[in-house]
Design an enzyme around this catalytic site. Structure first.
Site, PDB file in Angstrom:
ATOM      1  N   GLY A 245       0.845  -1.153   0.050  1.00  0.00           N
ATOM      2  CA  GLY A 245       0.153  -0.127   0.029  1.00  0.00           C
ATOM      3  C   GLY A 245       0.740   1.309   0.066  1.00  0.00           C
ATOM      4  N   GLU A 264      -6.061   0.295   2.423  1.00  0.00           N
ATOM      5  CA  GLU A 264      -6.354  -0.416   3.767  1.00  0.00           C
ATOM      6  C   GLU A 264      -5.161  -1.593   3.901  1.00  0.00           C
ATOM      7  OE1 GLU A 264      -7.638  -3.906   5.620  1.00  0.00           O
ATOM      8  OE2 GLU A 264      -9.482  -3.295   4.433  1.00  0.00           O
ATOM      9  N   CYS A 301      -8.246  -8.662   8.215  1.00  0.00           N
ATOM     10  CA  CYS A 301      -7.708  -7.423   8.824  1.00  0.00           C
ATOM     11  C   CYS A 301      -8.099  -7.039   9.855  1.00  0.00           C
ATOM     12  CB  CYS A 301      -7.907  -6.497   7.453  1.00  0.00           C
ATOM     13  SG  CYS A 301      -9.851  -6.315   7.316  1.00  0.00           S
TER      14      CYS A 301
END
Length: 525
Positions: A245, A264, A301
């Site tokens: 990310g 995310e 997550c």
């Protein structure tokens, strides 16, 4: 039938020279399908089509776009058990999980369709002209949200449906009026192809412009890098690792025209156990958290990877029960050998840190790629001193921190990086007596829970699935729920514009009959 080709708008294409296969982690073998990685020309073609489609698609009515989203949900359902079987084969996840995730995916699409039908999400604001105002006249100024343009969505490894090809990023971007190019995840490219075929069929049936959706295969990072750097791409959605990310985020900000990356990423989802939970419900909470930590092989997550409490006999009892219960649960297969290897690497690294005690470690033999759960214990002082212990270990793993007192617990919370969730177990009186702990936790998370488990994310308009960095790259937004649409839009003001030439949402007559903020008051008039 899975062809292994890319979907460039409505066309199947396999111009690239590089191929790859997906993997069945339960059988520990390659699947039968061969996939063609998208070439540079195919990437350009998909983005050019999306750019052309945007000129038309952005002006479609909410009802027309809603029909498209509903048709996608219908076409996904129509695939039937072929989708479920492919999902299970490529992920190692069970049938029930596959069906639940398919239902969630269709539910998300239909939720955004309902949002579009109602229409007020565009946040129309009107301030009428006052030409006679003193000392200066006031102009007529009206504002609403408009789509950004073509969006690139990266499929997630741990949610082959709900966070991938037709997942929340894609559904919210299409709802906003943005064409989508999906960079399919290489671990479940077959699942992605089946879903992309459903989206293409839905687009054709509902009269969407060619290029409103494309699906590109990729086994490495090159395709993703080319997509993010392409000057016609206007935003990126990503769910995955912190390294992945942040790399995309940096790449997007190095462009001549920087673009937003809504990523995310990592989270250890701290759980604070306050006194009454240890006194009254210790065994029950320990048992419940053993299940939460191991749910889906810990590949959520929102997996609770950190437990904090003040040391004492009651905490000793909690740790004992948690450790006993977690090794009673049957370990499950992880998504891929690479993820399994990374889990063991992270678990072993943290287990070897100074001051760490292993309180639970599954000892029985397991099948290939099956993660053995583990619980570690460490003092608050050692945890504060060693930031390696703050890292996420993606799998059925958690660290219990024994704090000297509430002050040390609060200090640890203040030193944590941003998280998706934070949980407090206790009583209302505990909350009142530990306001500093509550404030510290709230400042680090996007969602704060009381007496629950963080695994499981409800999809609705109140949900925030986000948080301070590195949980996400922008804590103002969510990737779950209908508010996710706000990532793909920007506000535009119209000053002194002729009424009949304004967008329908801003015209005096309110032809869409939506709720608008008119001179400080919400109204449908």
């Amino acid at each position: 039938m899975i062809s292994g080709t890319n979907a460039i708008g409505s066309k199947s294409s396999k111009k690239g020279n590089k191929t790859f296969k997906t993997f069945d982690p339960k059988q520990n073998i390659d699947t039968e399908w061969t996939f063609y990685e998208a070439s540079a020309n195919e990437i350009d073609e998909a983005i050019d089509l999306a750019t052309t489609a945007f000129k038309v698609y952005k002006d479609f009515s909410g009802a027309k776009k809603a029909g498209f989203l509903e048709a996608i949900a219908d076409e996904i359902e129509a695939i039937g058990d072929d989708l479920i079987d492919t999902y299970c084969m490529e992920s190692g996840l069970p049938d029930g999980r596959a069906r639940g995730e398919r239902g969630r995916t269709m539910g998300q699409l239909r939720a955004f369709a309902n949002l579009l039908k109602e229409g007020s999400w565009v946040e129309a604001v009107i301030e009428k002209a006052q030409p006679n105002r003193e000392p200066m006249p006031k102009s007529d100024i009206r504002k609403m949200l408009f789509p950004l343009g073509p969006v690139v969505v990266f499929g997630a490894s741990n949610f082959p449906l709900a966070f991938s090809t037709a997942g929340g990023d894609t559904a919210s971007a299409l709802a906003a009026g943005c064409p989508v190019i999906v960079k399919s995840h290489p671990m479940h490219a077959g699942t992605g192809e089946l879903v992309s075929s459903a989206i293409v069929k839905a687009a054709e049936k509902t009269g969407m412009p060619n290029g409103v959706f494309s699906n590109l295969n990729s086994s490495g990072i090159e395709v993703g890098q080319q997509l993010v750097k392409h000057p016609k791409v206007k935003a990126v959605g990503f769910t995955g690792s912190i390294n992945g990310g942040t790399a995309l985020y940096k790449l997007a900000n190095e462009r001549d025209e920087p673009i937003p990356v809504f990523a995310e990423m990592g989270s250890i989802n701290p759980v604070v156990v306050l006194p009454s939970a240890l006194i009254n419900d210790s065994d029950a909470w320990a048992t419940k958290y053993a299940s939460s930590i191991t749910l889906g092989a810990g590949q959520f997550c929102t997996n609770p990877g950190l437990v904090l409490a003040v040391k004492g006999e009651k905490l000793d009892g909690f740790i004992k029960t948690l450790s006993e219960e977690i090794v009673k649960l049957e370990p499950t297969c992880m998504l891929h050998p690479n993820i399994y290897a990374k889990y063991n690497e992270g678990k072993n690294e943290l287990s070897a840190q100074s001051g760490v005690t292993i309180t639970a470690d599954y000892k029985k033999d397991t099948n290939a790629n099956t993660a053995k759960p583990s619980i570690l214990k460490v003092s608050g002082a050692d945890f504060l001193a060693n930031t390696k212990l703050h890292r996420e270990v993606f799998g059925p793993f958690s660290v219990v921190v024994e704090c000297e007192n509430t002050s040390e617990l609060e200090a640890i919370l203040n030193h944590l990086e941003g998280q998706l969730t934070g949980t407090i177990l206790g009583s209302e009186e505990d909350l009142e007596n530990n306001s500093g702990v509550v404030d510290a936790l709230q400042s680090r998370v996007g969602r704060i829970l009381f007496n629950g488990v963080p695994t499981g994310v409800e999809v609705n308009s109140s949900m925030i699935h986000g948080g301070p960095f590195p949980a996400t790259t922008d804590p103002r937004f969510t990737s779950v729920g209908t508010s996710a649409i706000k990532r793909w839009v920007r506000p535009v003001s119209f000053q002194d514009w002729p009424n009949k030439l304004l967008p329908l949402a801003l015209q005096n007559e309110n032809p869409l009959k939506i709720t608008r903020l008119v001179e400080g008051e919400y109204t449908k008039n």
